[in-house]
Design a protein around this motif. Structure first.
Motif, PDB file in Angstrom:
ATOM      1  N   SER A   1      41.152  19.563  39.944  1.00 28.96           N
ATOM      2  CA  SER A   1      40.885  20.888  39.389  1.00 28.96           C
ATOM      3  C   SER A   1      41.137  21.972  40.440  1.00 28.96           C
ATOM      4  CB  SER A   1      39.427  20.970  38.911  1.00 28.96           C
ATOM      5  OG  SER A   1      38.567  20.993  40.033  1.00 28.96           O
ATOM      6  N   LEU A   2      41.322  23.188  39.957  1.00 29.46           N
ATOM      7  CA  LEU A   2      41.482  24.325  40.859  1.00 29.46           C
ATOM      8  C   LEU A   2      40.258  24.491  41.754  1.00 29.46           C
ATOM      9  CD1 LEU A   2      43.082  27.045  38.558  1.00 29.46           C
ATOM     10  CD2 LEU A   2      44.050  26.131  40.660  1.00 29.46           C
ATOM     11  N   ALA A   3      39.086  24.195  41.229  1.00 36.73           N
ATOM     12  CA  ALA A   3      37.854  24.356  42.001  1.00 36.73           C
ATOM     13  C   ALA A   3      37.838  23.473  43.245  1.00 36.73           C
ATOM     14  CB  ALA A   3      36.639  24.051  41.128  1.00 36.73           C
ATOM     15  N   ALA A   4      38.576  22.364  43.223  1.00 34.02           N
ATOM     16  CA  ALA A   4      38.603  21.452  44.371  1.00 34.02           C
ATOM     17  C   ALA A   4      39.191  22.134  45.605  1.00 34.02           C
ATOM     18  CB  ALA A   4      39.391  20.194  44.034  1.00 34.02           C
ATOM     19  N   ILE A   5      40.097  23.074  45.387  1.00 35.76           N
ATOM     20  CA  ILE A   5      40.695  23.789  46.522  1.00 35.76           C
ATOM     21  C   ILE A   5      39.608  24.571  47.252  1.00 35.76           C
ATOM     22  CG2 ILE A   5      42.298  25.636  47.217  1.00 35.76           C
ATOM     23  CD1 ILE A   5      44.104  24.710  44.855  1.00 35.76           C
ATOM     24  N   GLY A   6      38.829  25.327  46.503  1.00 40.35           N
ATOM     25  CA  GLY A   6      37.742  26.098  47.108  1.00 40.35           C
ATOM     26  C   GLY A   6      36.697  25.207  47.744  1.00 40.35           C
ATOM     27  N   TYR A   7      36.368  24.115  47.098  1.00 45.24           N
ATOM     28  CA  TYR A   7      35.340  23.208  47.618  1.00 45.24           C
ATOM     29  C   TYR A   7      35.755  22.597  48.958  1.00 45.24           C
ATOM     30  CZ  TYR A   7      32.223  19.211  48.003  1.00 45.24           C
ATOM     31  OH  TYR A   7      31.324  18.300  48.470  1.00 45.24           O
ATOM     32  N   HIS A   8      36.994  22.136  49.047  1.00 43.87           N
ATOM     33  CA  HIS A   8      37.446  21.430  50.251  1.00 43.87           C
ATOM     34  C   HIS A   8      38.000  22.347  51.344  1.00 43.87           C
ATOM     35  CE1 HIS A   8      36.833  17.333  48.871  1.00 43.87           C
ATOM     36  NE2 HIS A   8      37.314  17.695  47.693  1.00 43.87           N
TER      37      HIS A   8
END
Length: 186
Positions: free
Chosen positions: A35-42
């Protein structure tokens, strides 16, 4: 492969296929299967991810090229013969890794406006000079590295520019060795 590694792989794919500025977060997430959110998380941001991927790509390329050259170049040959062989091999790498080399110019242009990219490019510049000195001379003292590193970097950057614009204009390694001989003797 975890999400973090998949994101790095997706970002490298974007860097090579679209370049730094044209790669979107969606491109990366889609290539990584996350997901796109994984970029922000990692990574916190797309730019931080692209910078990490860029640095890793540069490091991998440098290690691979050093192994390749070490296997192909006769370390016991006279310096100008080694110079010619290495120059030929560097120029061959331009076509073998065209997307990687072309990406270098995009990074240089972006470095003017993006401090994080400037840091990555600066680190690559330092390592690149050191790597070229090692290729052409092996281990040398710091003073010699400081003198000849910029020469090799300027030479390779100039040759790369010629390759990307007009590949037919590239001299051979032997021609370059002859030029060095003429300049040194003249």
């Amino acid at each position: 492969m975890g999400n973090r590694e998949a994101l790095i792989a997706g970002a490298k794919k974007g860097l090579f296929e679209k370049g730094y500025t044209r790669t979107t977060a969606r491109d990366i997430a889609s290539a990584a299967g996350v997901s796109l959110a994984a970029i922000g998380y990692h990574f916190g941001s797309k730019e931080a991810l692209l910078n990490a991927a860029l640095y890793e790509a540069i490091e991998e390329w440098g290690e691979g090229i050093q192994r390749s050259f070490a296997a192909e170049i006769d370390a016991g040959a006279p310096l100008l013969d080694r110079f010619a062989a290495i120059a030929d091999r560097v120029m061959l790498s331009f076509s073998e890794h065209r997307q990687f080399w072309a990406m270098q110019f995009e990074m240089i242009a972006q470095a003017e406006h993006t401090p994080a990219i400037r840091e990555v490019v600066m680190a690559g510049l330092v390592e690149g000079k050191r790597g070229f000195v090692e290729l052409f001379h092996g281990e040398v003292d710091a003073a010699t590295e400081k003198l000849v590193g910029p020469f090799y970097h300027a030479m390779v950057t100039g040759l790369l520019t010629q390759f990307l614009i007009d590949p037919a204009s590239l001299p051979s390694g032997r021609d370059l060795a002859q030029t060095v001989r003429l300049i040194a003797g003249g």
